[in-house]
Design a protein around this motif. Structure first.
Motif, short mmCIF file in Angstrom:
data_model
loop_
_atom_site.label_atom_id
_atom_site.label_comp_id
_atom_site.label_asym_id
_atom_site.label_seq_id
_atom_site.Cartn_x
_atom_site.Cartn_y
_atom_site.Cartn_z
N ALA A 75 0.84 -1.20 0.00
CA ALA A 75 0.00 0.00 0.00
C ALA A 75 0.87 1.24 0.00
N VAL A 76 0.29 2.34 -0.46
CA VAL A 76 0.96 3.64 -0.46
C VAL A 76 0.01 4.66 0.16
N LEU A 77 0.50 5.41 1.12
CA LEU A 77 -0.25 6.50 1.73
C LEU A 77 0.43 7.81 1.37
N GLU A 78 -0.37 8.80 0.98
CA GLU A 78 0.16 10.09 0.59
C GLU A 78 -0.50 11.20 1.41
N PHE A 79 0.33 12.06 1.98
CA PHE A 79 -0.14 13.16 2.82
C PHE A 79 0.40 14.48 2.25
N ALA A 80 -0.42 15.52 2.29
CA ALA A 80 0.00 16.85 1.86
C ALA A 80 0.09 17.77 3.06
N ASP A 81 1.19 18.48 3.16
CA ASP A 81 1.37 19.47 4.22
C ASP A 81 1.00 20.84 3.65
N VAL A 82 -0.17 21.34 4.03
CA VAL A 82 -0.70 22.58 3.47
C VAL A 82 -0.52 23.72 4.46
N ALA A 83 0.02 24.83 4.00
CA ALA A 83 0.20 25.99 4.87
C ALA A 83 -1.16 26.46 5.39
N PRO A 84 -1.31 26.68 6.69
CA PRO A 84 -2.60 27.12 7.24
C PRO A 84 -2.96 28.54 6.89
N VAL A 85 -1.96 29.36 6.58
CA VAL A 85 -2.19 30.75 6.20
C VAL A 85 -2.22 30.84 4.67
N PRO A 86 -3.23 31.50 4.09
CA PRO A 86 -3.30 31.61 2.63
C PRO A 86 -2.07 32.30 2.04
N VAL A 87 -1.35 31.57 1.22
CA VAL A 87 -0.19 32.08 0.50
C VAL A 87 -0.18 31.45 -0.88
N ARG A 88 0.67 31.96 -1.74
CA ARG A 88 0.86 31.29 -3.02
C ARG A 88 1.55 29.95 -2.77
N ASN A 89 1.23 28.98 -3.60
CA ASN A 89 1.88 27.67 -3.49
C ASN A 89 1.83 27.14 -2.06
N ARG A 90 0.63 26.79 -1.61
CA ARG A 90 0.41 26.46 -0.19
C ARG A 90 0.94 25.09 0.22
N ILE A 91 1.25 24.23 -0.73
CA ILE A 91 1.78 22.91 -0.38
C ILE A 91 3.24 23.05 0.05
N ARG A 92 3.49 22.87 1.33
CA ARG A 92 4.85 23.02 1.85
C ARG A 92 5.66 21.75 1.70
N ALA A 93 4.97 20.60 1.72
CA ALA A 93 5.67 19.31 1.59
C ALA A 93 4.64 18.24 1.29
N ARG A 94 5.13 17.14 0.75
CA ARG A 94 4.31 15.95 0.56
C ARG A 94 5.05 14.75 1.16
N LEU A 95 4.30 13.91 1.84
CA LEU A 95 4.87 12.73 2.48
C LEU A 95 4.26 11.49 1.85
N ARG A 96 5.12 10.56 1.46
CA ARG A 96 4.68 9.32 0.83
C ARG A 96 5.22 8.14 1.64
N LEU A 97 4.30 7.31 2.13
CA LEU A 97 4.66 6.13 2.90
C LEU A 97 4.26 4.90 2.10
N ALA A 98 5.21 4.00 1.86
CA ALA A 98 4.91 2.74 1.20
C ALA A 98 5.22 1.62 2.18
N GLY A 99 4.39 0.60 2.17
CA GLY A 99 4.61 -0.51 3.10
C GLY A 99 3.58 -1.59 2.92
N TRP A 100 3.26 -2.26 4.02
CA TRP A 100 2.35 -3.39 3.99
C TRP A 100 1.20 -3.19 4.96
N PHE A 101 0.00 -3.51 4.47
CA PHE A 101 -1.18 -3.46 5.31
C PHE A 101 -1.34 -4.77 6.09
N SER A 102 -1.83 -4.66 7.28
CA SER A 102 -2.29 -5.83 8.04
C SER A 102 -3.56 -5.43 8.77
N GLY A 103 -4.42 -6.41 9.05
CA GLY A 103 -5.65 -6.11 9.74
C GLY A 103 -5.45 -6.02 11.23
N GLN A 104 -6.17 -5.07 11.87
CA GLN A 104 -6.11 -4.94 13.32
C GLN A 104 -7.46 -4.46 13.81
#
Length: 242
Positions: A75-104
């Protein structure tokens, strides 16, 4: 700020930054076994950086996990770090996690085996062990509230802080906004006519909570009050008032 040791102590490292993005994120995109879903308010994070997804019982992701060979789909999980204050180009970073799912307990647990933090300066691959051991910035959960308050209620303070910025960085500036804050410092976004730039104002010591952050900000503002006003902003105010 010239040596590597000082740079490391005035900004979070990649592992800490990645954990902070994960802590503050409210939504994520999940891809597994050819299925992609956008989830909002559906994940929690364990102390070692594993992500627990609280998905509906009829979620196709849950079905994919139950039907996958050996019961652990990639699986791959993707997160966007969005600036809370309105500015140009608000995406400050993107985080991508790849790994394995298991049930819990009817949920899905991702164990990251690959961590990639992508910032405007470029992408960094974070060692999974370092990611698991890293501690999120203590201000990460409160950052949005703190920056919004600074921008909405203390615009005069933000302008005063520009006295600590090299005047050359303020050339053609049309607006300065608080972009980010962490235990090590405050980052300002300088919006120019044709381009943007970010300037970091490091604290004299790390801030481990909001009370300490308040003291660090007071120190910066005291330094700014003692500094002369940058000519570019003086010119901008004169043009605006005239």
């Amino acid at each position: 700020m010239g040596d590597d040791r000082q740079s490391r102590t005035t900004a979070p490292d990649a592992a800490e930054r990645a954990r902070s993005v994960l802590t503050a994120a409210w939504s994520c995109a999940v891809t597994a076994d050819g299925i992609r879903e956008e989830l909002v308010g559906a994940h929690t994070v364990t102390d070692d950086g594993r992500v627990l997804l609280h998905v509906p019982e009829d979620s196709a992701l849950l079905a994919a996990a139950l039907c996958a060979p050996r019961g652990e789909p990639s699986a791959v999980l993707e997160f966007a770090d969005v600036a809370p204050v309105p500015v140009r180009n608000r995406i400050r970073a993107r985080l991508r996690l790849a790994g394995w799912f298991s049930g819990q307990d009817g949920h899905l647990l991702l164990r990251p085996t690959r961590v990639v933090l992508r910032r405007p300066s470029g992408a960094v691959t974070v060692d999974p062990g370092e990611f698991a051991a890293a501690v999120p910035d203590p201000l990460a959960a409160a950052e949005a509230r703190l920056l919004t308050h600074l921008a909405d209620c203390h615009a005069d303070a933000v302008e005063r802080l520009t006295r600590l910025v090299d005047p050359g960085s303020l050339h053609d500036a049309v607006r300065v906004r608080p972009l980010a804050v962490d235990r090590h410092g405050l980052t300002l976004r300088i919006e120019r006519v044709r381009a943007d730039g970010d300037v970091r104002l490091p604290f004299h010591a790390p801030a481990d909570d909001v009370a300490e952050l308040t003291e660090r900000m007071h120190v910066l503002l005291s330094r700014a009050s003692a500094a002369s006003c940058p000519r570019p902003l003086q010119r901008q105010r004169a043009d605006r008032d005239g």
